[in-house]
Design a protein around this motif. Structure first.
Motif, PDB file in Angstrom:
ATOM      1  N   LEU A 421       6.953 -20.858  -1.719  1.00 55.38           N
ATOM      2  CA  LEU A 421       5.533 -20.521  -1.862  1.00 55.38           C
ATOM      3  C   LEU A 421       5.268 -19.188  -1.150  1.00 55.38           C
ATOM      4  N   ASP A 422       4.493 -18.304  -1.768  1.00 54.03           N
ATOM      5  CA  ASP A 422       4.312 -16.961  -1.196  1.00 54.03           C
ATOM      6  C   ASP A 422       2.850 -16.511  -1.386  1.00 54.03           C
ATOM      7  N   ILE A 423       2.267 -15.980  -0.319  1.00 52.52           N
ATOM      8  CA  ILE A 423       0.860 -15.550  -0.408  1.00 52.52           C
ATOM      9  C   ILE A 423       0.767 -14.300  -1.303  1.00 52.52           C
ATOM     10  N   ASP A 424      -0.247 -14.267  -2.159  1.00 50.32           N
ATOM     11  CA  ASP A 424      -0.376 -13.159  -3.127  1.00 50.32           C
ATOM     12  C   ASP A 424      -0.964 -11.911  -2.469  1.00 50.32           C
ATOM     13  N   HIS A 425      -0.432 -10.782  -2.865  1.00 49.04           N
ATOM     14  CA  HIS A 425      -0.934  -9.474  -2.424  1.00 49.04           C
ATOM     15  C   HIS A 425      -1.232  -9.456  -0.931  1.00 49.04           C
ATOM     16  N   PHE A 426      -0.303  -9.969  -0.188  1.00 46.45           N
ATOM     17  CA  PHE A 426      -0.560 -10.093   1.249  1.00 46.45           C
ATOM     18  C   PHE A 426      -0.582  -8.734   1.945  1.00 46.45           C
ATOM     19  N   LYS A 427       0.139  -7.799   1.378  1.00 46.44           N
ATOM     20  CA  LYS A 427       0.157  -6.455   1.962  1.00 46.44           C
ATOM     21  C   LYS A 427      -1.272  -5.905   2.023  1.00 46.44           C
ATOM     22  N   LYS A 428      -2.030  -6.197   0.947  1.00 44.09           N
ATOM     23  CA  LYS A 428      -3.415  -5.713   0.886  1.00 44.09           C
ATOM     24  C   LYS A 428      -4.269  -6.340   1.982  1.00 44.09           C
ATOM     25  N   VAL A 429      -4.015  -7.621   2.288  1.00 41.54           N
ATOM     26  CA  VAL A 429      -4.779  -8.303   3.355  1.00 41.54           C
ATOM     27  C   VAL A 429      -4.565  -7.556   4.660  1.00 41.54           C
ATOM     28  N   ASN A 430      -3.307  -7.267   4.947  1.00 40.54           N
ATOM     29  CA  ASN A 430      -2.986  -6.523   6.172  1.00 40.54           C
ATOM     30  C   ASN A 430      -3.632  -5.141   6.151  1.00 40.54           C
ATOM     31  N   ASP A 431      -3.504  -4.447   5.016  1.00 40.30           N
ATOM     32  CA  ASP A 431      -4.019  -3.075   4.917  1.00 40.30           C
ATOM     33  C   ASP A 431      -5.544  -3.058   5.051  1.00 40.30           C
ATOM     34  N   GLY A 434      -6.337  -5.735   8.658  1.00 37.68           N
ATOM     35  CA  GLY A 434      -5.520  -5.649   9.871  1.00 37.68           C
ATOM     36  C   GLY A 434      -4.529  -6.806   9.977  1.00 37.68           C
ATOM     37  N   HIS A 435      -3.517  -6.567  10.782  1.00 37.19           N
ATOM     38  CA  HIS A 435      -2.405  -7.501  10.930  1.00 37.19           C
ATOM     39  C   HIS A 435      -2.843  -8.834  11.546  1.00 37.19           C
ATOM     40  N   LEU A 436      -3.798  -8.749  12.501  1.00 32.13           N
ATOM     41  CA  LEU A 436      -4.230  -9.986  13.179  1.00 32.13           C
ATOM     42  C   LEU A 436      -4.889 -10.949  12.214  1.00 32.13           C
ATOM     43  N   GLY A 438      -4.310 -10.919   9.053  1.00 31.76           N
ATOM     44  CA  GLY A 438      -3.203 -11.376   8.210  1.00 31.76           C
ATOM     45  C   GLY A 438      -2.533 -12.595   8.839  1.00 31.76           C
ATOM     46  N   ASP A 439      -2.303 -12.505  10.150  1.00 35.41           N
ATOM     47  CA  ASP A 439      -1.683 -13.638  10.863  1.00 35.41           C
ATOM     48  C   ASP A 439      -2.536 -14.900  10.738  1.00 35.41           C
ATOM     49  N   GLN A 440      -3.855 -14.683  10.808  1.00 33.58           N
ATOM     50  CA  GLN A 440      -4.755 -15.840  10.720  1.00 33.58           C
ATOM     51  C   GLN A 440      -4.635 -16.524   9.354  1.00 33.58           C
ATOM     52  N   VAL A 441      -4.475 -15.709   8.318  1.00 33.42           N
ATOM     53  CA  VAL A 441      -4.330 -16.267   6.963  1.00 33.42           C
ATOM     54  C   VAL A 441      -3.049 -17.107   6.888  1.00 33.42           C
ATOM     55  N   ILE A 442      -1.949 -16.558   7.449  1.00 34.45           N
ATOM     56  CA  ILE A 442      -0.672 -17.287   7.441  1.00 34.45           C
ATOM     57  C   ILE A 442      -0.831 -18.618   8.184  1.00 34.45           C
ATOM     58  N   ALA A 443      -1.470 -18.548   9.374  1.00 37.29           N
ATOM     59  CA  ALA A 443      -1.615 -19.763  10.199  1.00 37.29           C
ATOM     60  C   ALA A 443      -2.482 -20.812   9.489  1.00 37.29           C
ATOM     61  N   GLY A 460       8.638 -25.238   6.257  1.00 34.04           N
ATOM     62  CA  GLY A 460       9.224 -24.187   7.078  1.00 34.04           C
ATOM     63  C   GLY A 460       8.646 -22.836   6.725  1.00 34.04           C
ATOM     64  N   ARG A 461       8.654 -21.940   7.726  1.00 29.78           N
ATOM     65  CA  ARG A 461       8.248 -20.560   7.433  1.00 29.78           C
ATOM     66  C   ARG A 461       9.532 -19.821   7.096  1.00 29.78           C
ATOM     67  N   TYR A 462       9.700 -19.532   5.810  1.00 29.44           N
ATOM     68  CA  TYR A 462      10.967 -19.001   5.343  1.00 29.44           C
ATOM     69  C   TYR A 462      11.082 -17.505   5.620  1.00 29.44           C
ATOM     70  N   GLY A 463       9.945 -16.820   5.461  1.00 28.70           N
ATOM     71  CA  GLY A 463       9.905 -15.383   5.736  1.00 28.70           C
ATOM     72  C   GLY A 463       8.506 -15.071   6.218  1.00 28.70           C
ATOM     73  N   GLY A 464       8.110 -13.809   6.238  1.00 25.71           N
ATOM     74  CA  GLY A 464       6.779 -13.415   6.733  1.00 25.71           C
ATOM     75  C   GLY A 464       5.661 -14.268   6.152  1.00 25.71           C
ATOM     76  N   GLU A 465       5.416 -14.110   4.827  1.00 26.12           N
ATOM     77  CA  GLU A 465       4.320 -14.854   4.205  1.00 26.12           C
ATOM     78  C   GLU A 465       4.867 -15.785   3.129  1.00 26.12           C
ATOM     79  N   GLU A 466       6.107 -16.226   3.386  1.00 21.68           N
ATOM     80  CA  GLU A 466       6.810 -17.077   2.433  1.00 21.68           C
ATOM     81  C   GLU A 466       7.133 -18.415   3.102  1.00 21.68           C
ATOM     82  N   ALA A 532       6.120 -17.186 -11.425  1.00 18.84           N
ATOM     83  CA  ALA A 532       4.688 -17.416 -11.121  1.00 18.84           C
ATOM     84  C   ALA A 532       4.008 -16.102 -10.766  1.00 18.84           C
ATOM     85  N   LYS A 533       4.707 -15.258 -10.004  1.00 19.86           N
ATOM     86  CA  LYS A 533       4.153 -13.953  -9.618  1.00 19.86           C
ATOM     87  C   LYS A 533       3.974 -13.093 -10.869  1.00 19.86           C
ATOM     88  N   SER A 534       5.018 -13.084 -11.748  1.00 16.33           N
ATOM     89  CA  SER A 534       4.921 -12.200 -12.918  1.00 16.33           C
ATOM     90  C   SER A 534       3.903 -12.694 -13.928  1.00 16.33           C
TER      91      SER A 534
HETATM   92  N1  GTP Z   1       0.140 -10.116   9.339  1.00 13.64           N
HETATM   93  C1  GTP Z   1       1.415 -10.349   9.036  1.00 13.64           C
HETATM   94  N2  GTP Z   1       1.978  -9.718   7.983  1.00 13.64           N
HETATM   95  C2  GTP Z   1       3.257  -9.975   7.670  1.00 13.64           C
HETATM   96  C3  GTP Z   1       4.021 -10.879   8.423  1.00 13.64           C
HETATM   97  N3  GTP Z   1       5.253 -10.937   7.878  1.00 13.64           N
HETATM   98  C4  GTP Z   1       5.260 -10.117   6.819  1.00 13.64           C
HETATM   99  N4  GTP Z   1       4.054  -9.524   6.682  1.00 13.64           N
HETATM  100  C5  GTP Z   1       3.628  -8.561   5.683  1.00 13.64           C
HETATM  101  O1  GTP Z   1       3.536  -9.188   4.416  1.00 13.64           O
HETATM  102  C6  GTP Z   1       3.587  -8.171   3.408  1.00 13.64           C
HETATM  103  C7  GTP Z   1       4.382  -8.683   2.247  1.00 13.64           C
HETATM  104  O2  GTP Z   1       4.213  -7.770   1.229  1.00 13.64           O
HETATM  105  P1  GTP Z   1       5.004  -7.768  -0.148  1.00 13.64           P
HETATM  106  O3  GTP Z   1       6.348  -8.424   0.034  1.00 13.64           O
HETATM  107  O4  GTP Z   1       4.960  -6.400  -0.711  1.00 13.64           O
HETATM  108  O5  GTP Z   1       4.225  -8.749  -1.054  1.00 13.64           O
HETATM  109  P2  GTP Z   1       2.688  -8.961  -1.334  1.00 13.64           P
HETATM  110  O6  GTP Z   1       1.821  -7.819  -0.929  1.00 13.64           O
HETATM  111  O7  GTP Z   1       2.330 -10.283  -0.760  1.00 13.64           O
HETATM  112  O8  GTP Z   1       2.647  -9.055  -2.888  1.00 13.64           O
HETATM  113  P3  GTP Z   1       3.146 -10.217  -3.832  1.00 13.64           P
HETATM  114  O9  GTP Z   1       4.038 -11.137  -3.042  1.00 13.64           O
HETATM  115  O10 GTP Z   1       3.890  -9.547  -4.925  1.00 13.64           O
HETATM  116  O11 GTP Z   1       1.943 -10.927  -4.334  1.00 13.64           O
HETATM  117  C8  GTP Z   1       4.193  -6.935   4.078  1.00 13.64           C
HETATM  118  O12 GTP Z   1       3.184  -5.952   4.182  1.00 13.64           O
HETATM  119  C9  GTP Z   1       4.611  -7.419   5.450  1.00 13.64           C
HETATM  120  O13 GTP Z   1       4.444  -6.431   6.444  1.00 13.64           O
HETATM  121  C10 GTP Z   1       3.402 -11.511   9.554  1.00 13.64           C
HETATM  122  O14 GTP Z   1       3.998 -12.294  10.276  1.00 13.64           O
HETATM  123  N5  GTP Z   1       2.111 -11.216   9.822  1.00 13.64           N
END
Ligand code: GTP
Length: 544
Positions: A421-431, A434-436, A438-443, A460-466, A532-534
């Motif tokens: 499972l992976d959060i969509d467009h998570f990079k945009k949330v951070n951008d 802010g990162h904090l 973003g962390d709240q969304v993950i939590a 399990g938390r497999y990767g950053g937002e995965e 699912a992403k595509s």
């Molecule tokens: N705030 C926060 N961001 C994280 C963490 N781990 C990874 N990220 C960010 O998650 C983003 C993942 O971006 P991408 O892999 O491009 O995917 P995406 O923007 O979610 O787009 P799609 O998965 O294609 O929908 C990157 O910007 C990472 O820096 C974390 O622990 N905290």
């Protein structure tokens, strides 16, 4: 008195009766053994001293546990007298030997053995007797923020904006957790006083989560004095509040702590096991040290309780054996021993082992001491294997658990589903926020998953937002319905950043864990996630 308590007391009384009967036979033998000292010399004398010392030691440790504290103390004094004689080649004057023999003859069972003292094993108020969550807050925006979180996470709760109303509700039925905004129209001091009055009327304090704009030491101190188990400084982070709430409410669902007890004295071991089981712990008694490794593998204890003086293999030796295997390095080993000599205790601890509990010990003290150590050990084990932001299993550990579940599934012929499972467009949330944030969304997603899935499911938390989910005894069709429900809930969860409200979504891929290597199964779930992403994101795709 509850049935289980009567039952416990009957069982303890039975054990005590057996113990007293045993002593009736053992004391005369001990006394005859002491008389032999006059007739023996050299090596035979020395062996006899060692034998007496071991028997007195056991008596000193056990008599108090079975309600004979004076006898236990007398035995301990005799053991101390005898101690310097254990040195090889020592010469002991006849008058000294006579004194010890006289003292040992004085060891007697009391003519009228007092009733067994009832074990004051405390049991917490059952959660079923309490209502869910009560919220006391008169600020509309904050009330809405908290209510939304409680709704989305499915908590049963009632909201009050006046202290008098909540006091009435509590008198009728106290809640499992009380959330109070201390910045109500009264000053925080007044509000705290009212809470203290409410708590004073309870037989056990209501767990309290406080919200306030104050973050000074004095405020924290006052908070814990009225029973706070959590204190949240504004602006309120609802993710943290929800995590604390879930921790508190899931306490009753937590798997019981597991204690392995190794003692060659079966009666004592049974007594301790009964007391610990009554306190809600799972106990495995091991009277055959040679079976320790098999038992460890099967039972997976949180704590090992070891007697020090055992024939064939001493407690410290057994502790060293356990420490030889990497898998058990993290399990605390506590000696439960009648050894009161500080130096002997240190010598045992230096070999291996972590702590000493000295016998005799009251039932309540034993339960509290073991419970506290087991709880701490579980917390530390969690820290080692869990991700700090989400409390979920880390990458390596969720993969390990998947492999184990796959093995179990083969044995039980039950299906296991795996979800990536992976959060969509998570990079945009951070951008954007802010990162904090973003962390709240993950939590938050982590909390939602823990809350929606079963206790036996693994997240399990497999990767950053995965995230990787392992769902035992679950077909892919059921997994699909479940993940779709979570997806809809998550998509409806509002987040706030700098006064802006926004929403997030996730995509998921599901596959059945067949009899392949775990890596291949993960790969399949990952490919379904990619599809699912595509196909536009915010959806779930089944593999195959
Ligand atoms: N705030 C926060 N961001 C994280 C963490 N781990 C990874 N990220 C960010 O998650 C983003 C993942 O971006 P991408 O892999 O491009 O995917 P995406 O923007 O979610 O787009 P799609 O998965 O294609 O929908 C990157 O910007 C990472 O820096 C974390 O622990 N905290």
């Amino acid at each position: 008195m509850t049935e289980s308590k009567i039952d416990l007391e009957q069982q303890l009384a039975q054990l005590r009766h057996t113990y007293v009967m045993r002593l009736g036979q053992e004391l005369p033998l001990l006394q005859q053994g002491a008389m032999l000292l006059y007739q023996l010399s050299d090596l035979a004398w020395h062996d006899q001293v060692q034998d007496l010392s071991a028997k007195l030691h056991t008596l000193a440790g056990s008599a108090g546990t079975f309600g004979l504290p004076e006898l236990g103390e007398q035995a301990r004094q005799c053991e101390l007298q005898l101690k310097p004689w254990l040195v090889p080649g020592v010469v002991v004057a006849t008058t000294e030997q006579q004194r010890l023999i006289d003292d040992i003859q004085q060891l007697k069972l009391p003519t009228a053995v007092a009733e067994y003292p009832t074990a004051p094993v405390t049991v917490e108020v059952a959660a079923a007797e309490r209502a869910g969550v009560y919220l006391l807050c008169d600020e509309p925006a904050l009330t809405e923020q908290i209510s939304t979180m409680l709704d989305i996470f499915g908590y049963s709760y009632r909201h009050f904006s006046r202290v008098d109303d909540i006091a009435q509700a509590i008198a009728h039925k106290p809640p499992e957790v009380l959330i109070v905004d201390l910045d109500m129209h009264q000053t925080p001091g007044q509000c705290l006083q009212r809470i203290a009055d409410l708590q004073a009327k309870q037989s056990s304090a209501i767990p309290l989560l406080l919200l306030s704009h104050q973050s000074d030491f004095d405020s924290y101190l006052k908070a814990i004095r009225v029973g706070a188990i959590g204190y949240f400084v504004k602006p309120l982070n609802t993710t943290e509040l929800e995590a604390r709430l879930r921790q508190q409410l899931s306490r009753n669902e937590r798997e019981p702590f597991r204690v392995m007890l190794v003692d060659d004295d079966q009666l004592l071991a049974e007594h301790y096991a009964l007391v610990l089981r009554q306190g809600g712990l799972l106990v495995e008694v091991l009277s055959e040290p040679a079976l320790i490794f098999e038992s460890l593998k099967q039972f997976h204890p949180d704590v090992i309780l070891l007697d020090v003086n055992m024939p064939f293999c001493s407690g410290p030796e057994l502790a060293q054996l356990v420490r030889l295997q990497q898998a058990w390095l993290g399990v605390p080993i506590i000696y439960l021993s009648s050894e009161t000599d500080g130096e002997q205790q240190l010598a045992a601890l230096i070999k291996a082992g972590d702590d000493f509990i000295t016998k005799p010990i009251t039932d309540t003290a034993l339960l509290v001491a073991v419970f506290a150590r087991a709880q701490r050990a579980r917390q530390l084990a969690d820290i080692m294997t869990r991700d700090s932001l989400t409390g979920l299993l880390q990458h390596a550990h969720i993969k390990e658990r998947l492999a184990l579940e796959m093995l179990r599934a083969v044995r039980s012929s039950q299906p296991v589903s795996v979800v990536m499972l992976d959060i969509d467009h998570f990079k945009k949330v951070n951008d954007n926020y802010g990162h904090l944030i973003g962390d709240q969304v993950i939590a938050n997603l982590a909390n939602l998953l823990k809350q929606q899935l079963r206790k036996t499911d693994l997240v399990g938390r497999y990767g950053g937002e995965e995230f990787l989910l392992v769902l035992p005894d679950c077909s892919v069709e059921r997994a699909f319905t479940l993940i779709e429900q979570v997806r809809e809930l998550f998509a409806a969860l509002p987040f706030t950043a700098a006064e802006q409200r926004f929403f997030c979504s996730f995509s998921a891929g599901i596959c059945a864990a067949t009899q392949e290597h775990a890596d291949l199964v993960i790969d399949k779930a990952d490919q379904a996630l990619y599809r699912a992403k595509s196909s536009g994101r915010n959806c779930t795709v089944l593999s195959g």
